[in-house]
Motif scaffolding. Structure first.
Motif, short mmCIF file in Angstrom:
data_model
loop_
_atom_site.label_atom_id
_atom_site.label_comp_id
_atom_site.label_asym_id
_atom_site.label_seq_id
_atom_site.Cartn_x
_atom_site.Cartn_y
_atom_site.Cartn_z
N HIS A 160 0.87 -1.17 0.00
CA HIS A 160 0.00 0.00 0.00
C HIS A 160 0.90 1.22 0.00
CE1 HIS A 160 -2.86 3.01 1.46
NE2 HIS A 160 -3.82 2.18 1.07
N ASN A 161 0.51 2.27 -0.70
CA ASN A 161 1.39 3.43 -0.83
C ASN A 161 1.58 4.20 0.48
OD1 ASN A 161 -1.25 4.41 -0.89
ND2 ASN A 161 -0.73 6.12 -2.19
N ARG A 162 0.69 4.04 1.46
CA ARG A 162 0.82 4.77 2.72
C ARG A 162 1.25 3.90 3.90
NH1 ARG A 162 -4.87 7.70 1.86
NH2 ARG A 162 -5.31 5.56 1.37
N LEU A 163 1.44 2.59 3.66
CA LEU A 163 1.80 1.67 4.73
C LEU A 163 3.03 0.87 4.35
CD1 LEU A 163 -1.78 0.24 5.37
CD2 LEU A 163 -0.63 1.98 6.74
N SER A 164 3.64 0.26 5.34
CA SER A 164 4.75 -0.63 5.03
C SER A 164 4.20 -1.94 4.47
CB SER A 164 5.58 -0.89 6.29
OG SER A 164 4.79 -1.47 7.30
N ASP A 165 5.05 -2.70 3.79
CA ASP A 165 4.63 -3.98 3.24
C ASP A 165 4.20 -4.92 4.36
OD1 ASP A 165 5.34 -2.96 0.82
OD2 ASP A 165 6.93 -4.40 0.42
N VAL A 166 3.20 -5.74 4.06
CA VAL A 166 2.71 -6.71 5.03
C VAL A 166 2.96 -8.11 4.47
CG1 VAL A 166 0.69 -7.55 6.29
CG2 VAL A 166 0.88 -5.12 5.71
N GLN A 167 3.80 -8.86 5.14
CA GLN A 167 4.05 -10.24 4.74
C GLN A 167 2.95 -11.10 5.35
OE1 GLN A 167 7.52 -12.67 6.12
NE2 GLN A 167 8.23 -12.08 4.08
N LEU A 168 2.25 -11.85 4.51
CA LEU A 168 1.09 -12.62 4.95
C LEU A 168 1.46 -14.08 5.21
CD1 LEU A 168 -1.57 -11.19 2.48
CD2 LEU A 168 -1.19 -10.54 4.86
N THR A 169 0.87 -14.64 6.26
CA THR A 169 1.05 -16.04 6.62
C THR A 169 -0.31 -16.71 6.56
OG1 THR A 169 2.83 -15.44 8.13
CG2 THR A 169 1.84 -17.61 8.42
N GLU A 170 -0.38 -17.82 5.86
CA GLU A 170 -1.66 -18.53 5.72
C GLU A 170 -2.05 -19.18 7.04
OE1 GLU A 170 -3.77 -21.65 2.64
OE2 GLU A 170 -1.61 -21.71 2.86
N ILE A 171 -3.31 -18.96 7.45
CA ILE A 171 -3.81 -19.60 8.66
C ILE A 171 -4.98 -20.54 8.37
CG2 ILE A 171 -3.02 -17.82 10.24
CD1 ILE A 171 -5.88 -16.68 10.28
N ASP A 172 -5.54 -20.43 7.19
CA ASP A 172 -6.65 -21.29 6.78
C ASP A 172 -6.82 -21.11 5.28
OD1 ASP A 172 -8.71 -23.10 7.09
OD2 ASP A 172 -9.89 -21.85 8.45
N LYS A 173 -7.74 -21.85 4.67
CA LYS A 173 -7.97 -21.71 3.24
C LYS A 173 -8.42 -20.29 2.94
CE LYS A 173 -10.69 -23.74 -0.57
NZ LYS A 173 -10.26 -22.79 -1.50
N ASP A 174 -7.69 -19.60 2.07
CA ASP A 174 -7.99 -18.24 1.64
C ASP A 174 -7.96 -17.22 2.78
OD1 ASP A 174 -8.31 -19.24 -0.91
OD2 ASP A 174 -10.50 -19.30 -0.80
N LYS A 175 -7.31 -17.55 3.88
CA LYS A 175 -7.25 -16.65 5.02
C LYS A 175 -5.80 -16.52 5.50
CE LYS A 175 -9.91 -15.59 9.09
NZ LYS A 175 -11.00 -16.04 9.95
N PHE A 176 -5.37 -15.26 5.66
CA PHE A 176 -3.99 -14.96 6.01
C PHE A 176 -3.95 -13.96 7.16
CE2 PHE A 176 -4.09 -16.37 1.69
CZ PHE A 176 -2.91 -17.05 1.49
#
Length: 155
Positions: free
Chosen positions: A84-100
């Motif tokens: 996002h242009n106003r936030l830092s990058d967010v590294q996502l971790t999968e916790i369920d199907k289609d959910k991070f």
């Protein structure tokens, strides 16, 4: 040329934006530890080593019209990452199907939405201050890029 009414609206909008930012920082300080602990526990309990997940399915751009906000989801160093242009990058971790889950300066949950053809059509973001804020997947054409740019700078 701006009218006095237009200038007043901008001033009022700026005041509310400042108030909102201060309120978010207050809530962040107050709720950070509690929410982070809950989400970390949830990640520990639910993290799955799901080799069937194709991260390429999630790569795209997602827009929320009401917030004039755009997120880009990409794979960076083998990890799904939201930009996002106003936030830092967010590294996502999968916790369920289609959910991070991930952390900006606060914890967030990202749930992707699929249509009947199993194609990603949008995502929902939840954090300590908002629940299920919907972003719609957009097809960025040259025309859409220009319109989106004009919409974002007109604020």
């Amino acid at each position: 040329m701006q009218t006095k009414t237009g200038e007043k609206v901008k001033i009022i909008f700026s005041f509310f934006t400042l108030f909102f930012c201060l309120h978010i920082h207050y809530l962040y300080d107050k709720l950070k530890k509690e929410k982070t602990a809950k989400i970390e526990n949830k990640v520990d309990e639910n993290t799955k080593s799901n080799s069937n997940t194709n991260l390429n399915d999630f790569e795209d751009k997602f827009h929320n019209n009401d917030l004039s906000s755009l997120f880009s989801v990409k794979i960076v160093n083998g990890k799904l990452t939201m930009r996002h242009n106003r936030l830092s990058d967010v590294q996502l971790t999968e916790i369920d199907k289609d959910k991070f889950t991930g952390t900006v300066t606060f914890s967030v949950e990202v749930s992707f939405q699929r249509n009947k053809k199993s194609e990603i059509t949008g995502l929902y973001i939840t954090n300590f201050g908002a629940t299920n804020v919907k972003y719609i997947k957009i097809n960025i054409t040259t025309t859409n890029r220009i319109l989106l740019y004009l919409n974002l700078i007109s604020l």
